[in-house]
Design an enzyme around this catalytic site. Structure first.
Site, short mmCIF file in Angstrom:
data_model
loop_
_atom_site.label_atom_id
_atom_site.label_comp_id
_atom_site.label_asym_id
_atom_site.label_seq_id
_atom_site.Cartn_x
_atom_site.Cartn_y
_atom_site.Cartn_z
N MET A 122 -43.29 15.07 -5.61
CA MET A 122 -42.96 16.29 -6.34
C MET A 122 -44.25 16.97 -6.75
O MET A 122 -45.07 16.39 -7.47
CB MET A 122 -42.10 15.97 -7.57
CG MET A 122 -40.73 15.40 -7.24
SD MET A 122 -39.75 15.01 -8.71
CE MET A 122 -40.56 13.46 -9.23
N CYS A 140 -39.63 20.92 1.73
CA CYS A 140 -39.85 21.76 0.55
C CYS A 140 -39.22 23.14 0.76
O CYS A 140 -39.49 23.81 1.76
CB CYS A 140 -41.34 21.92 0.28
SG CYS A 140 -41.68 22.96 -1.15
N ASP A 184 -29.74 14.28 -5.84
CA ASP A 184 -28.73 14.05 -6.88
C ASP A 184 -28.43 12.57 -7.13
O ASP A 184 -27.31 12.23 -7.53
CB ASP A 184 -27.43 14.78 -6.55
CG ASP A 184 -27.57 16.30 -6.58
OD1 ASP A 184 -28.66 16.78 -6.96
OD2 ASP A 184 -26.61 16.99 -6.21
#
Length: 334
Positions: free
Chosen positions: A17, A100, A202
């Protein structure tokens, strides 16, 4: 799970990230049970390699666990050169970013924008695999739009090019992070190739982790946003996968220890002049549960000194502990 000659300690991976998965965060995730932590994205553009930001991102030696470094770009030669320089700096795995969805990345035809051009994808993968003698992995999305999901095609192409593991985020580029991740596409990819498949998107708690593994048949899980301010999620998930039981909530004293330790590492890694700025977002994530009214977080974000940040956190947790003791005392007297 094995990637090339590297055996992971478990099937849980901390996601790359940008601006988050720096060395202090990767080290903490590893200590909290991640089987591997992938570095934040590094540009393949050689013009930016000499910046302070890139210099810090390219520090790979003496890091615990398997050192996986993600690179991004669209030029095959530049990507090959970026892979070589990072391996020379200590990288043990190279991960290629084709997932990304950020506009500033996609405008340069990098990240998930590449999924529209399988021929260019093939050239990049061949160039990087041929450039280094360490395993190369790939991270993608399910496609570039809901009506253009081509992850099975890209997965088969990647396997043919020598990619040794594939991570798939269960959304398209157009979806960004909106809506729910879908796992049908990941399941289809797992059934179409023989390389290890890592499911992403998720995965927020132990129950969801178990369900995604069972449904997709994936070999591993990659966890990103759910680990922000909660790096112990890896330990929680692994315990549940091993035993079928949930760990109790982390005690407040342990949250304090991990948070303050993390902030100290950020101050040391970036220097006190910059580290206190980096620390702000991490503190906000850690305290979402304990400071829901945002008052402390607003106060904390106004602090512009590293030592004052640590003093403020010590005082905050002391106050929180006193409030908790009073609440428990009142409950016992009712």
């Amino acid at each position: 799970m094995r990637i090339g000659h590297h055996q992971l300690t478990n099937c849980l991976i901390a996601a790359p990230m940008a601006g988050i998965t720096d060395r202090p965060f990767r080290t903490l995730c590893h200590a909290m049970g991640a089987g591997m932590a992938v570095s934040e994205m590094l540009s393949s553009n050689p013009e930016v390699w000499r910046t302070d930001k890139s210099r810090l991102r390219m520090v790979h030696s003496d890091e615990p666990g398997i050192r996986s470094v993600q690179i991004a770009g669209c030029d095959p030669d530049d990507m090959a050169a970026a892979a070589r320089i990072n391996v020379a700096s200590g990288a043990q795995l190279i991960d290629i970013n084709m997932g990304c969805p950020a506009k500033k990345v996609n405008r340069k035809l990098a990240g998930s924008a590449l999924l529209q051009y399988p021929d260019l994808v093939k050239r990049i993968l061949h160039a990087v695999v041929d450039a280094v003698d360490v395993p190369v992995t790939l991270k993608i999305r399910t496609g570039w739009a809901p009506e253009h999901r081509n992850c099975v095609e890209i997965a088969q192409l990647a396997e043919d090019c020598g990619i040794q593991a594939l991570t798939i985020h269960g959304r398209t580029r157009a979806c960004l992070f909106n809506g729910d991740a879908e796992y049908d596409s990941i399941r289809a990819v797992k059934q179409s190739v023989s390389i290890p498949i890592i499911a992403n998107g998720d995965i927020t708690d132990p129950h969801k982790a178990r369900a995604v593994l069972d449904y997709t048949g994936a070999d591993a899980l990659m966890i990103g946003r759910a680990a922000q301010g909660r790096p112990w999620i890896f330990r929680e998930i692994q315990h549940y996968l091993d035993t079928g039981e949930l760990l109790p909530p982390l005690p407040l004293g342990e949250v304090k220890r991990l948070l303050i330790g993390h902030i100290r590492e950020l101050h040391g890694f970036y220097g006190q002049g910059k580290g206190f700025r980096i620390a702000r977002k991490h503190v906000s994530w850690y305290l979402q549960e304990h400071a829901p009214n945002d008052q402390f977080r607003r106060t904390f974000n106004a602090i512009e000194d590293a030592s004052e940040q640590l003093e403020a956190l010590e005082a905050y947790f002391e106050n929180l502990s006193v409030k908790k003791e009073l609440t428990e005392l009142c409950s016992n007297n009712e």
